[in-house]
Design a protein around this motif. Sequence first.
Motif, PDB file in Angstrom:
ATOM      1  N   LYS A 201     -24.255  32.699  18.497  1.00 52.65           N
ATOM      2  CA  LYS A 201     -24.791  33.077  19.800  1.00 52.65           C
ATOM      3  C   LYS A 201     -24.170  34.366  20.334  1.00 52.65           C
ATOM      4  CE  LYS A 201     -25.657  28.247  21.051  1.00 52.65           C
ATOM      5  NZ  LYS A 201     -25.181  27.098  21.868  1.00 52.65           N
ATOM      6  N   THR A 202     -22.889  34.586  20.012  1.00 46.53           N
ATOM      7  CA  THR A 202     -22.158  35.713  20.599  1.00 46.53           C
ATOM      8  C   THR A 202     -22.316  37.003  19.806  1.00 46.53           C
ATOM      9  OG1 THR A 202     -20.504  34.128  21.379  1.00 46.53           O
ATOM     10  CG2 THR A 202     -19.905  36.452  21.447  1.00 46.53           C
ATOM     11  N   LEU A 203     -22.363  36.905  18.493  1.00 41.42           N
ATOM     12  CA  LEU A 203     -22.329  38.105  17.648  1.00 41.42           C
ATOM     13  C   LEU A 203     -23.708  38.621  17.275  1.00 41.42           C
ATOM     14  CD1 LEU A 203     -19.410  37.246  15.182  1.00 41.42           C
ATOM     15  CD2 LEU A 203     -19.307  38.158  17.515  1.00 41.42           C
ATOM     16  N   ARG A 204     -24.736  37.790  17.408  1.00 45.18           N
ATOM     17  CA  ARG A 204     -26.083  38.221  17.036  1.00 45.18           C
ATOM     18  C   ARG A 204     -26.466  39.510  17.734  1.00 45.18           C
ATOM     19  NH1 ARG A 204     -30.676  34.602  18.425  1.00 45.18           N
ATOM     20  NH2 ARG A 204     -31.764  36.546  17.951  1.00 45.18           N
TER      21      ARG A 204
ATOM     22  N   PHE B 193     -25.467  38.010   8.684  1.00 46.10           N
ATOM     23  CA  PHE B 193     -24.082  37.667   8.359  1.00 46.10           C
ATOM     24  C   PHE B 193     -23.860  37.741   6.842  1.00 46.10           C
ATOM     25  CE2 PHE B 193     -25.211  35.698  12.356  1.00 46.10           C
ATOM     26  CZ  PHE B 193     -24.139  36.053  13.162  1.00 46.10           C
ATOM     27  N   TRP B 194     -22.846  38.497   6.456  1.00 48.57           N
ATOM     28  CA  TRP B 194     -22.627  38.826   5.053  1.00 48.57           C
ATOM     29  C   TRP B 194     -21.179  38.511   4.663  1.00 48.57           C
ATOM     30  CZ3 TRP B 194     -26.728  41.683   2.585  1.00 48.57           C
ATOM     31  CH2 TRP B 194     -27.769  42.046   3.451  1.00 48.57           C
TER      32      TRP B 194
ATOM     33  N   ALA C  52     -25.492  43.655  11.677  1.00 49.05           N
ATOM     34  CA  ALA C  52     -24.827  43.028  10.534  1.00 49.05           C
ATOM     35  C   ALA C  52     -23.385  42.710  10.910  1.00 49.05           C
ATOM     36  CB  ALA C  52     -24.863  43.943   9.313  1.00 49.05           C
ATOM     37  N   SER C  53     -22.971  41.501  10.612  1.00 53.58           N
ATOM     38  CA  SER C  53     -21.578  41.096  10.793  1.00 53.58           C
ATOM     39  C   SER C  53     -21.037  40.633   9.449  1.00 53.58           C
ATOM     40  CB  SER C  53     -21.459  39.959  11.814  1.00 53.58           C
ATOM     41  OG  SER C  53     -21.796  40.405  13.114  1.00 53.58           O
TER      42      SER C  53
ATOM     43  N   LYS D  34     -18.478  46.185  17.004  1.00 58.96           N
ATOM     44  CA  LYS D  34     -18.319  45.912  18.431  1.00 58.96           C
ATOM     45  C   LYS D  34     -17.100  45.039  18.703  1.00 58.96           C
ATOM     46  CE  LYS D  34     -20.819  44.128  22.479  1.00 58.96           C
ATOM     47  NZ  LYS D  34     -20.612  45.352  23.252  1.00 58.96           N
ATOM     48  N   SER D  35     -16.888  44.007  17.832  1.00 62.11           N
ATOM     49  CA  SER D  35     -15.805  43.080  18.108  1.00 62.11           C
ATOM     50  C   SER D  35     -15.238  42.520  16.815  1.00 62.11           C
ATOM     51  CB  SER D  35     -16.290  41.925  19.001  1.00 62.11           C
ATOM     52  OG  SER D  35     -17.164  41.076  18.275  1.00 62.11           O
TER      53      SER D  35
END
Length: 563
Positions: A95-98, A132-133, A158-159, A176-177
């Motif tokens: 929910k937070t990183l999308r 997500f990778w 992409a995270s 970003k984070s």
Amino acid sequence: MHRIDIGLKRKVPRIALSATLGDMNLAAEFLRPHSSFGFELVISKENTQDLKVIIKGYLALPAKSSDEEAANREDAKLEDITPQGELAICDHLFKTLRGTNNLVFPNSRAKVESYSDMLRRYCEREGLPNEFWPHHGSLAKEIREETEQALKSHERPASAVCTTTLELGIDIGLVKSVAQIGPAPSVASLRQRLGRSGRRKGEPAILRCYALEAEIKPDSGLSDLLREGLLQSIAQIHLLIAGWYEPPQTKGMHLSTLIQQVLSLIAQYGGVTAADAWQVLCGSGPFHAVSKQDFLVLLRALGSKDVLMQTDTGLLLHGGLGERLVNHYTFYAAFSSDAEFRVVCGGKALGTLPLSQPVEPGSYIIFAGRRWQVELLDVDKKFIQVIPAAGGKVPKFDGGIGQVGDKVREEMRQILAKAAPVNFLDPAASAFLAEARSHFNRLNLGSTKILVTGNSIQLFFWSGDQVMNTIALMLRFKGLVAISEGLFVSIQHVTTAKLSEVVSALLAEPPIAPERLVAEVLNKQQGKWDWLLPDELLCRNYASLNLNVPGAYQVLLSMASAK
């Protein structure tokens, strides 16, 4: 670098950059050991970056389904087979990183696979392209590069769920984070990871930490009662904000690397004398912790194993085994790894799995952030052929968290001893900390180092792992059943009178030689070439890198004087 200086017959300027070294003078001495060449420290005081940080607390509740066979079924539901605490963390990450680029550090390759698989399945469930990778050292280069390219391309969010492979050094663009699941390996490592975030002017660095804590039960251990993981994360953030980082470890013997350098030196010159080799590598070089006597013992051991031979004129050459080692491509790598299976799907290499990981045809695994079924297994060729599947379990990789330093443990004690709230905790993490402080006060750990429970004793010294491990080995050397459990040293089947007697004897006698302390340690072979060391040097090498004998004696002395 030292051998380059010798080859060029001049000093080549050396420039080192770091944002995380705790003692620049130690680093400078390591970079240019016992030299009159001199050095200059250039320290930037500018730090205009803002930091946003939160620690979120979660209970480590088990999966709803405990049936391992159900977890491998094609129709297995993610919500049923995933531990509930990890699932809650995954929900928050999704929910937070999308929609943005981020890095997620779960501290192990196994957890990288677990979280990246869960997050990818979340995307599929929502009908979204995968964001997500996975990224870790066992994945094939092509898969790691896909992750890196996804982060850099900015075509879509992409995270990366990653290990230390993305801590520094690889260009992945801006993120970003940073999310940290559990404590980081060290304060310096946490700083390196955080440095990936907030690089645009005016943007803060964002750190989200996730503390997964056990449910407290009547038989819960002291580590759970004191919320060790959460406590360590808080201490690391406090020290990071204060600008403190672990000092570099510069006093080890590093004999594995020395063996590689001896063999390399012989290859470079076509042979060297023992005296010249010692002078180049130890006398004027970086292996200054190795004496001439130690060096001769090492050479004799290498000679007995056919790694080296010596001519009548005293020249050292490669022996038969030495020739084979030096001429193999793996010689150039300073680090070793377990023999591994290559994992292939449809002719495409996915990466490698440790040989110690049991895999059978027809079984399911999670790898490269996806689920696979094993079609073919060739033990001799170390080859696994897989096809896509829905079921799967995470392979057991090696690896884990680093050694905890003295300063971190001291800060952990200070956090427990205070009553002030920690302002970057969410309500659940704050409740965990309140529980930990309550148990700390109930056990009177603010004023005592000795906790007696039944026929066992726990020693709370709030020292780092090197000191705590050394104390445990010293007590075992004296016949006690002692083990370091991180926060404390646990001693079984002992009375306080017996413990006092043993500690008094330790302090009255000459210090125990470190190699004698580690004689019974089984896993002393840690470096790539440690298998070539004679037992005496293996023990001394291990002790030089893992123990702190002076620090241990100082702690025991303070314990005795406090009575």
